[in-house]
Write an enzyme that holds these catalytic residues in place. Structure first.
Site, PDB file in Angstrom:
ATOM      1  N   TRP A   1     -28.922 -39.173  -9.655  1.00  0.00           N
ATOM      2  CA  TRP A   1     -28.618 -40.091  -8.549  1.00  0.00           C
ATOM      3  C   TRP A   1     -29.863 -40.460  -7.756  1.00  0.00           C
ATOM      4  CZ3 TRP A   1     -26.225 -35.432  -9.497  1.00  0.00           C
ATOM      5  CH2 TRP A   1     -26.696 -34.313  -8.800  1.00  0.00           C
TER       6      TRP A   1
ATOM      7  N   GLU B   1     -22.965 -37.316  -3.289  1.00  0.00           N
ATOM      8  CA  GLU B   1     -22.822 -36.479  -2.094  1.00  0.00           C
ATOM      9  C   GLU B   1     -21.417 -35.897  -1.975  1.00  0.00           C
ATOM     10  OE1 GLU B   1     -25.002 -35.232  -0.263  1.00  0.00           O
ATOM     11  OE2 GLU B   1     -26.691 -36.403  -0.998  1.00  0.00           O
TER      12      GLU B   1
ATOM     13  N   GLN C   1     -19.148 -29.138  -2.522  1.00  0.00           N
ATOM     14  CA  GLN C   1     -18.707 -27.781  -2.815  1.00  0.00           C
ATOM     15  C   GLN C   1     -19.265 -27.252  -4.138  1.00  0.00           C
ATOM     16  OE1 GLN C   1     -16.955 -26.020  -0.699  1.00  0.00           O
ATOM     17  NE2 GLN C   1     -16.390 -27.615   0.754  1.00  0.00           N
ATOM     18  N   THR C   2     -20.237 -27.965  -4.725  1.00  0.00           N
ATOM     19  CA  THR C   2     -20.682 -27.611  -6.072  1.00  0.00           C
ATOM     20  C   THR C   2     -22.208 -27.687  -6.165  1.00  0.00           C
ATOM     21  OG1 THR C   2     -18.663 -28.719  -6.833  1.00  0.00           O
ATOM     22  CG2 THR C   2     -20.226 -28.052  -8.519  1.00  0.00           C
TER      23      THR C   2
ATOM     24  N   GLY D   1     -12.653 -29.466  -8.366  1.00  0.00           N
ATOM     25  CA  GLY D   1     -11.788 -28.970  -7.299  1.00  0.00           C
ATOM     26  C   GLY D   1     -11.704 -29.927  -6.118  1.00  0.00           C
TER      27      GLY D   1
ATOM     28  N   TYR E   1     -21.757 -36.279   7.821  1.00  0.00           N
ATOM     29  CA  TYR E   1     -22.814 -35.932   6.865  1.00  0.00           C
ATOM     30  C   TYR E   1     -22.949 -36.997   5.778  1.00  0.00           C
ATOM     31  CZ  TYR E   1     -25.161 -33.759   2.939  1.00  0.00           C
ATOM     32  OH  TYR E   1     -26.014 -33.523   1.894  1.00  0.00           O
TER      33      TYR E   1
ATOM     34  N   ASP F   1     -25.797 -30.812   7.166  1.00  0.00           N
ATOM     35  CA  ASP F   1     -24.813 -29.905   6.581  1.00  0.00           C
ATOM     36  C   ASP F   1     -25.262 -28.475   6.829  1.00  0.00           C
ATOM     37  OD1 ASP F   1     -26.942 -29.578   4.888  1.00  0.00           O
ATOM     38  OD2 ASP F   1     -25.842 -30.008   3.043  1.00  0.00           O
TER      39      ASP F   1
ATOM     40  N   CYS G   1     -42.772 -22.244   1.574  1.00  0.00           N
ATOM     41  CA  CYS G   1     -42.234 -23.229   2.522  1.00  0.00           C
ATOM     42  C   CYS G   1     -43.343 -24.063   3.166  1.00  0.00           C
ATOM     43  CB  CYS G   1     -41.425 -22.527   3.599  1.00  0.00           C
ATOM     44  SG  CYS G   1     -40.684 -23.685   4.779  1.00  0.00           S
TER      45      CYS G   1
ATOM     46  N   CYS H   1     -42.500 -22.249  11.745  1.00  0.00           N
ATOM     47  CA  CYS H   1     -41.196 -21.580  11.755  1.00  0.00           C
ATOM     48  C   CYS H   1     -41.184 -20.385  12.703  1.00  0.00           C
ATOM     49  CB  CYS H   1     -40.831 -21.142  10.340  1.00  0.00           C
ATOM     50  SG  CYS H   1     -39.231 -20.321  10.234  1.00  0.00           S
TER      51      CYS H   1
END
Length: 328
Positions: free
Chosen positions: A2, A15, A20-21, A59, A98, A116, A181, A187
């Protein structure tokens, strides 16, 4: 895939699938979905059974149903063109803040944020914040913070970079890759050595537990399926026939006999579990070789029909695997 062609439709589909995956798991589903339904018009006009079959295994089937509702509105009210404005996108079924932010920023380059759980974790650690990220107001505060720092003309890259940071570097459960990072120098959690304490969020509610008995009913090389009610959990999905509670062999025989199913052989199967967001199914299973079909509401299908035309809720995957082996 995508990201190779981030059209509004491609961003939207990806999106919703990614909610959930994991990315690696989504790739195959995404490619198949786009091949079969390449644009808003095709999604709007798709037959529901085909739509659910394309979504099978992901799902949360209400998500793809909402997508189709939104596609019909886009087709009828926006000439098939997905709107670019955040507030307009929010009005479409199934598109929350989101997803609206992701479409608007990634596909259209608008200075909108997509917040999110991954993004909230990144921000909590960078800021060293012990605020509860599960509170709705925290997401809105994060959106405002990010909108103020989105580089002009770079909204798409910024949004995707932040998503990527949360997905593959600033990992949950105290295992972030801090040495890799790019924001380590800024941070607070890293500086104060409190990375494993953040983010703070309230524990999830306890799931309700339900017991069920699932039947693999096969007659003359065809498997019995039933369709769930149009409302509630797994609304309108095809499923293996089942009954409430964990039934003994005698109770199974009585249950089937009362529905006009004459069994030639009854074979207990291993127990299985399936966890939804708010409920957990504890299932017993039985394979039943059927002489005479009963229960008029059953649909009796061949293995080929099962694999091509019927979307079965993944809650039944353990018993569906056995059913396919029996049909071979």
């Amino acid at each position: 895939p995508w990201r190779e062609d981030p059209t509004p439709y491609h961003v939207w589909v990806s999106e919703i699938m990614l909610q959930q995956t994991r990315v690696e798991a989504v790739k195959a589903y995404y490619s198949r979905f786009i091949k079969e339904l390449p644009n808003v018009g095709a999604l709007a006009e798709a037959d529901e059974d085909k739509l659910l079959k394309l979504w099978e295994g992901l799902g949360y089937y209400s998500r793809v149903r909402y997508m189709q509702k939104a596609a019909k509105i886009i087709q009828n009210e926006y000439g098939g063109e997905i709107p670019s404005e955040f507030e307009v996108l929010l009005k479409l079924p199934g598109i929350g803040r989101y997803t609206a932010g992701a479409i608007s920023s990634i596909a259209f380059g608008k200075p909108e944020s997509a917040v999110d759980g991954n993004v909230l974790r990144v921000l909590a650690r960078i800021c060293g914040s012990f605020a509860d990220v599960s509170l709705p107001q925290m997401k809105k505060e994060a959106e405002l913070i990010l909108r103020d720092i989105i580089p002009e003309g770079r909204a798409s890259s910024f949004t995707q970079a932040l998503m990527e940071l949360g997905a593959i570097v600033c990992l949950p459960n105290g295992t972030p890759l801090c040495k890799q990072c790019p924001l380590a120098a800024f941070c607070e959690a890293q500086k104060r050595e409190i990375v494993d304490q953040l983010p703070v969020k309230k524990p999830p509610l306890k799931r309700k537990k339900e017991q069920k008995t699932v039947f693999v009913l096969i007659c003359n090389g065809r498997l019995a399926l039933s369709k769930r009610e149009k409302k509630g959990l797994l609304a309108g999905m095809w499923e293996l026939p089942n009954a409430e509670g964990k039934l003994s062999e005698q109770e199974v025989q009585n249950y089937l006999f009362s529905g006009g199913v004459e069994a030639d052989n009854l074979e207990p199967l291993s127990d299985a579990k399936h966890i939804f967001s708010h409920v957990e199914w504890d299932m017993a299973g039985y394979y039943v070789s059927v002489i005479q079909q009963g229960f008029a509401q059953f649909e009796w299908v061949s293995l080929e029909e099962l694999e091509q035309d019927y979307a079965i809720a993944s809650a039944f995957s353990a018993y569906l695997k056995i059913a396919k082996e029996k049909l071979l």
